[in-house]
Design an enzyme around this catalytic site. Structure first.
Site, PDB file in Angstrom:
ATOM      1  N   SER A 130       0.722  -1.138  -0.184  1.00 13.23           N
ATOM      2  CA  SER A 130      -0.095   0.031  -0.095  1.00 13.23           C
ATOM      3  C   SER A 130       0.704   1.341  -0.083  1.00 13.23           C
ATOM      4  O   SER A 130       1.823   1.279   0.525  1.00 13.23           O
ATOM      5  CB  SER A 130      -0.825   0.107   1.293  1.00 13.23           C
ATOM      6  OG  SER A 130      -1.572   1.229   1.481  1.00 13.23           O
ATOM      7  N   GLU A 132       0.264   3.741   1.569  1.00 16.46           N
ATOM      8  CA  GLU A 132       0.173   4.079   3.171  1.00 16.46           C
ATOM      9  C   GLU A 132       1.697   3.830   3.668  1.00 16.46           C
ATOM     10  O   GLU A 132       1.799   4.594   4.684  1.00 16.46           O
ATOM     11  CB  GLU A 132      -0.959   3.449   3.949  1.00 16.46           C
ATOM     12  CG  GLU A 132      -1.446   3.838   5.053  1.00 16.46           C
ATOM     13  CD  GLU A 132      -2.202   5.174   5.150  1.00 16.46           C
ATOM     14  OE1 GLU A 132      -2.758   5.588   4.042  1.00 16.46           O
ATOM     15  OE2 GLU A 132      -2.078   5.747   6.198  1.00 16.46           O
ATOM     16  N   TYR A 153      -1.788   0.012  10.680  1.00 14.86           N
ATOM     17  CA  TYR A 153      -2.055  -0.531   9.721  1.00 14.86           C
ATOM     18  C   TYR A 153      -0.743  -0.397   8.364  1.00 14.86           C
ATOM     19  O   TYR A 153      -0.182  -1.605   8.046  1.00 14.86           O
ATOM     20  CB  TYR A 153      -3.185   0.253   8.720  1.00 14.86           C
ATOM     21  CG  TYR A 153      -3.207  -0.219   7.278  1.00 14.86           C
ATOM     22  CD1 TYR A 153      -3.929  -1.250   6.898  1.00 14.86           C
ATOM     23  CD2 TYR A 153      -2.912   0.572   6.231  1.00 14.86           C
ATOM     24  CE1 TYR A 153      -4.015  -1.888   5.427  1.00 14.86           C
ATOM     25  CE2 TYR A 153      -3.015   0.267   4.876  1.00 14.86           C
ATOM     26  CZ  TYR A 153      -3.555  -0.851   4.645  1.00 14.86           C
ATOM     27  OH  TYR A 153      -4.067  -1.217   3.372  1.00 14.86           O
TER      28      TYR A 153
HETATM   29  P1  NAP Z   1     -11.697  -4.492   1.461  1.00 14.53           P
HETATM   30  O1  NAP Z   1     -12.821  -4.115   0.493  1.00 14.53           O
HETATM   31  O2  NAP Z   1     -11.623  -3.813   3.086  1.00 14.53           O
HETATM   32  O3  NAP Z   1     -11.427  -6.114   1.617  1.00 14.53           O
HETATM   33  C1  NAP Z   1     -10.759  -6.721   2.274  1.00 14.53           C
HETATM   34  C2  NAP Z   1     -11.056  -8.256   2.544  1.00 14.53           C
HETATM   35  O4  NAP Z   1     -10.014  -8.845   3.261  1.00 14.53           O
HETATM   36  C3  NAP Z   1     -12.231  -8.627   2.888  1.00 14.53           C
HETATM   37  O5  NAP Z   1     -12.741  -9.728   1.958  1.00 14.53           O
HETATM   38  C4  NAP Z   1     -12.316  -9.085   3.937  1.00 14.53           C
HETATM   39  O6  NAP Z   1     -13.272 -10.039   4.393  1.00 14.53           O
HETATM   40  C5  NAP Z   1     -10.894  -9.895   4.015  1.00 14.53           C
HETATM   41  N1  NAP Z   1     -10.402 -10.021   5.457  1.00 14.53           N
HETATM   42  C6  NAP Z   1     -10.318  -9.321   6.557  1.00 14.53           C
HETATM   43  N2  NAP Z   1      -9.978  -9.896   7.560  1.00 14.53           N
HETATM   44  C7  NAP Z   1      -9.662 -11.140   7.181  1.00 14.53           C
HETATM   45  C8  NAP Z   1      -9.287 -12.214   7.807  1.00 14.53           C
HETATM   46  N3  NAP Z   1      -8.996 -12.203   9.068  1.00 14.53           N
HETATM   47  N4  NAP Z   1      -8.996 -13.349   7.330  1.00 14.53           N
HETATM   48  C9  NAP Z   1      -9.216 -13.478   5.774  1.00 14.53           C
HETATM   49  N5  NAP Z   1      -9.697 -12.474   5.236  1.00 14.53           N
HETATM   50  C10 NAP Z   1      -9.940 -11.325   5.821  1.00 14.53           C
HETATM   51  O7  NAP Z   1     -10.305  -3.960   0.952  1.00 14.53           O
HETATM   52  P2  NAP Z   1      -9.786  -3.665  -0.354  1.00 14.53           P
HETATM   53  O8  NAP Z   1     -10.076  -2.226  -0.794  1.00 14.53           O
HETATM   54  O9  NAP Z   1     -10.500  -4.628  -1.679  1.00 14.53           O
HETATM   55  O10 NAP Z   1      -8.237  -3.990  -0.725  1.00 14.53           O
HETATM   56  C11 NAP Z   1      -7.717  -5.107  -1.018  1.00 14.53           C
HETATM   57  C12 NAP Z   1      -6.348  -5.118  -0.419  1.00 14.53           C
HETATM   58  O11 NAP Z   1      -5.429  -4.180  -0.773  1.00 14.53           O
HETATM   59  C13 NAP Z   1      -6.158  -5.005   1.127  1.00 14.53           C
HETATM   60  O12 NAP Z   1      -5.231  -5.891   1.625  1.00 14.53           O
HETATM   61  C14 NAP Z   1      -5.791  -3.448   1.442  1.00 14.53           C
HETATM   62  O13 NAP Z   1      -5.446  -3.347   2.723  1.00 14.53           O
HETATM   63  C15 NAP Z   1      -4.890  -3.295   0.147  1.00 14.53           C
HETATM   64  N6  NAP Z   1      -4.927  -2.045  -0.534  1.00 14.53           N
HETATM   65  C16 NAP Z   1      -5.965  -1.284  -0.800  1.00 14.53           C
HETATM   66  C17 NAP Z   1      -5.950  -0.105  -1.574  1.00 14.53           C
HETATM   67  C18 NAP Z   1      -7.362   0.791  -1.844  1.00 14.53           C
HETATM   68  O14 NAP Z   1      -7.319   1.663  -2.108  1.00 14.53           O
HETATM   69  N7  NAP Z   1      -8.541  -0.050  -2.035  1.00 14.53           N
HETATM   70  C19 NAP Z   1      -4.754   0.495  -1.678  1.00 14.53           C
HETATM   71  C20 NAP Z   1      -3.727  -0.330  -1.532  1.00 14.53           C
HETATM   72  C21 NAP Z   1      -3.537  -1.311  -0.758  1.00 14.53           C
HETATM   73  P3  NAP Z   1     -14.829  -9.711   4.874  1.00 14.53           P
HETATM   74  O15 NAP Z   1     -15.675  -9.442   3.588  1.00 14.53           O
HETATM   75  O16 NAP Z   1     -15.182 -10.874   5.493  1.00 14.53           O
HETATM   76  O17 NAP Z   1     -14.585  -8.379   5.911  1.00 14.53           O
HETATM   77  N1  GDD Z   2     -12.368   6.908   6.207  1.00 17.85           N
HETATM   78  C1  GDD Z   2     -12.512   8.347   6.412  1.00 17.85           C
HETATM   79  N2  GDD Z   2     -13.688   8.920   7.084  1.00 17.85           N
HETATM   80  N3  GDD Z   2     -11.446   9.154   6.186  1.00 17.85           N
HETATM   81  C2  GDD Z   2     -11.573  10.659   6.201  1.00 17.85           C
HETATM   82  C3  GDD Z   2     -12.665  11.186   6.833  1.00 17.85           C
HETATM   83  C4  GDD Z   2     -13.865  10.197   7.159  1.00 17.85           C
HETATM   84  O1  GDD Z   2     -14.828  10.599   7.701  1.00 17.85           O
HETATM   85  N4  GDD Z   2     -12.609  12.440   6.625  1.00 17.85           N
HETATM   86  C5  GDD Z   2     -11.471  12.628   6.323  1.00 17.85           C
HETATM   87  N5  GDD Z   2     -10.924  11.435   5.850  1.00 17.85           N
HETATM   88  C6  GDD Z   2      -9.587  11.483   5.220  1.00 17.85           C
HETATM   89  C7  GDD Z   2      -8.534  10.471   6.216  1.00 17.85           C
HETATM   90  O2  GDD Z   2      -8.033  11.081   7.188  1.00 17.85           O
HETATM   91  C8  GDD Z   2      -7.440  10.362   4.843  1.00 17.85           C
HETATM   92  O3  GDD Z   2      -6.478  11.289   5.087  1.00 17.85           O
HETATM   93  C9  GDD Z   2      -8.349  10.309   3.570  1.00 17.85           C
HETATM   94  O4  GDD Z   2      -9.768  10.946   4.202  1.00 17.85           O
HETATM   95  C10 GDD Z   2      -8.425   9.039   3.049  1.00 17.85           C
HETATM   96  O5  GDD Z   2      -8.969   8.264   4.008  1.00 17.85           O
HETATM   97  P1  GDD Z   2      -9.524   6.542   3.652  1.00 17.85           P
HETATM   98  O6  GDD Z   2     -10.728   6.690   2.499  1.00 17.85           O
HETATM   99  O7  GDD Z   2     -10.237   6.190   4.856  1.00 17.85           O
HETATM  100  O8  GDD Z   2      -8.329   5.998   3.060  1.00 17.85           O
HETATM  101  P2  GDD Z   2      -6.763   6.038   3.495  1.00 17.85           P
HETATM  102  O9  GDD Z   2      -6.049   6.735   2.445  1.00 17.85           O
HETATM  103  O10 GDD Z   2      -6.682   6.349   4.811  1.00 17.85           O
HETATM  104  O11 GDD Z   2      -6.556   4.272   3.172  1.00 17.85           O
HETATM  105  C11 GDD Z   2      -6.926   3.593   1.960  1.00 17.85           C
HETATM  106  O12 GDD Z   2      -6.033   3.574   1.136  1.00 17.85           O
HETATM  107  C12 GDD Z   2      -4.691   3.006   1.583  1.00 17.85           C
HETATM  108  C13 GDD Z   2      -3.728   3.515   0.407  1.00 17.85           C
HETATM  109  O13 GDD Z   2      -3.170   4.577   0.440  1.00 17.85           O
HETATM  110  C14 GDD Z   2      -7.362   2.224   2.582  1.00 17.85           C
HETATM  111  O14 GDD Z   2      -7.797   1.534   1.292  1.00 17.85           O
HETATM  112  C15 GDD Z   2      -6.147   1.354   2.612  1.00 17.85           C
HETATM  113  O15 GDD Z   2      -6.509  -0.083   2.776  1.00 17.85           O
HETATM  114  C16 GDD Z   2      -5.018   1.610   1.522  1.00 17.85           C
HETATM  115  O16 GDD Z   2      -3.813   0.902   1.676  1.00 17.85           O
END
Ligand code: NAP
Ligand code: GDD
Length: 342
Positions: A130, A132, A153
């Site tokens: 990520s 992050e 995280y």
């Molecule tokens: P998400 O929608 O939150 O999905 C997370 C998945 O992990 C869900 O299927 C969840 O299952 C499963 N999970 C959670 N705890 C688990 C456990 N203990 N054992 C097995 N499975 C478990 O996340 P996403 O946005 O698709 O992201 C996919 C991956 O990419 C994650 O690893 C995230 O950290 C990473 N990532 C995401 C982003 C982004 O912007 N989306 C960016 C960079 C990296 P349930 O449905 O049962 O909760």
């Molecule tokens: N969730 C959330 N809720 N975020 C908020 C809010 C709120 O009400 N208000 C402001 N934010 C700001 C957070 O503080 C952060 O700076 C930004 O919005 C994005 O928050 P999220 O959408 O929760 O995403 P993230 O950047 O913290 O994390 C996501 O992206 C990562 C990749 O950079 C997640 O998908 C992570 O799993 C992923 O790794």
């Protein structure tokens, strides 16, 4: 027919990746968690009963916290490719559940790598790393930017990143890290900021909600479309050798800008409806993420197709449909819950 094993198949990325791999004729095996309520909404449209001769998606109960079972599953399935998308993926929640986040988001990766090593299966491994992890590092961030994690995280993801590098070198496992910047879609979890905004704004437009509470509006993110990003995951595993790649759009926007654009598109004045609630602040914040995906373009031939404005349009359209259905239910006398958390 190639076989893929996907953890996190019920999540946003898991669902798009499953669609993509099925379109490439893969047989898919997904790890799902037992839950007292259904948690397969995002993949229900892809699922066929296992008795159907055309079934190509199979779901297995399990958890990233249970190593023996992961080993058994990999030994039985012998997948050609493994995509580790499972995680406690919410940054704010990781401050509330640091130990659990370390166990699943960090050690979960080690458990899978150990399962590969112990079974000796020949496979290719993708790790959902990520942006992050860059945390406080100044933008733009690329593969050579040192990590400065700012949350439990992010620290867990840094552990996973390095254990992937270590197993690649020590045991010659084909294992790659995709360092993906934020990617969104109508399937994004409702407590991540983009979806929280599009969902609230469309509900406000239809009179279902009157206020949206957010945290830090100044944070900037490099937001892309999830459908584009899962293709990059697959591309990484088709290379001759494993490596690590940044996947991003190369554009950054503030949360405030995202809010303003969404409300403007719905002819609403955002300042009338949005309030800041410090409960959504994080103890340490990541101020600016802006990715340099030049390596992915040069080596994988990957670039994003959906831009910022189109992404907002796609999310508003989907949430407007959902809000209309909700309004119909409300008018028919059903009560609806209105959670605004994280
Ligand atoms: P998400 O929608 O939150 O999905 C997370 C998945 O992990 C869900 O299927 C969840 O299952 C499963 N999970 C959670 N705890 C688990 C456990 N203990 N054992 C097995 N499975 C478990 O996340 P996403 O946005 O698709 O992201 C996919 C991956 O990419 C994650 O690893 C995230 O950290 C990473 N990532 C995401 C982003 C982004 O912007 N989306 C960016 C960079 C990296 P349930 O449905 O049962 O909760
Ligand atoms: N969730 C959330 N809720 N975020 C908020 C809010 C709120 O009400 N208000 C402001 N934010 C700001 C957070 O503080 C952060 O700076 C930004 O919005 C994005 O928050 P999220 O959408 O929760 O995403 P993230 O950047 O913290 O994390 C996501 O992206 C990562 C990749 O950079 C997640 O998908 C992570 O799993 C992923 O790794």
């Amino acid at each position: 027919m190639k076989k893929a094993f996907i953890t996190g198949i019920t999540g946003q990325d898991g669902s798009y990746l499953s669609e993509f791999l099925l379109s490439k004729d893969y047989e898919i095996h997904g790890l799902i968690r037992r839950s007292s309520t259904f948690n397969t909404d995002r993949i229900d449209h892809l699922y066929k009963d296992a008795h159907d001769p055309n079934a190509r998606m199979f779901l297995h109960y399990g958890d990233l916290s249970v190593s023996g079972q992961l080993t058994d599953l990999l030994y039985d399935i012998k997948p050609d490719e493994i995509y580790n998308l499972g995680a406690q993926s919410h940054v704010r929640v990781s401050f509330d559940m640091p130990e659990y986040t370390g166990d699943i988001t960090g050690l979960g990766t080690l458990r899978l790598l150990e399962a590969i090593r112990k079974t000796g299966i020949k496979t290719r491994f993708y790790q959902a790393s990520s942006s992050e992890m860059f945390g406080a590092a100044p933008p733009p961030q690329s593969e050579s930017t040192p990590f400065q994690p700012q949350s439990p995280y992010a620290a867990a993801k840094v552990y996973s990143y390095y254990i992937v590098c270590n197993y690649r070198e020590a045991y010659k496992i084909f294992a790659s890290n995709g360092i993906l910047f934020n990617h969104e879609s109508p399937r994004r979890g409702e407590t991540f900021v983009t979806r929280k905004i599009t969902r609230a704004a469309t509900r406000i437009k239809l009179g279902l909600q009157d206020k949206l509470f957010l945290g830090n509006l100044e944070a900037k993110r490099d937001w892309g479309f999830a459908g584009d990003y899962v293709e990059a995951m697959w591309m990484m595993l088709q290379q001759d050798r494993p490596d690590d790649y940044v996947i991003a759009t190369g554009e950054t926007h503030s949360v405030k800008e995202f809010v303003r654009r969404v409300f403007e598109k719905l002819d609403l004045d955002w300042q009338k409806y949005v309030a800041v609630d410090p409960r959504y602040f994080r103890p340490t914040e990541v101020d600016v993420l802006l990715g340099d995906a030049g390596k992915a373009l040069n080596e994988l031939g990957w670039k994003p197709r959906v831009g910022f404005d189109e992404l907002i349009d796609i999310m508003i359209a989907a949430d407007m449909e959902a809000a209309k259905k909700e309004k119909t239910l409300v008018e028919a006398g059903y009560s609806i819950s209105d959670h605004q958390s994280a």
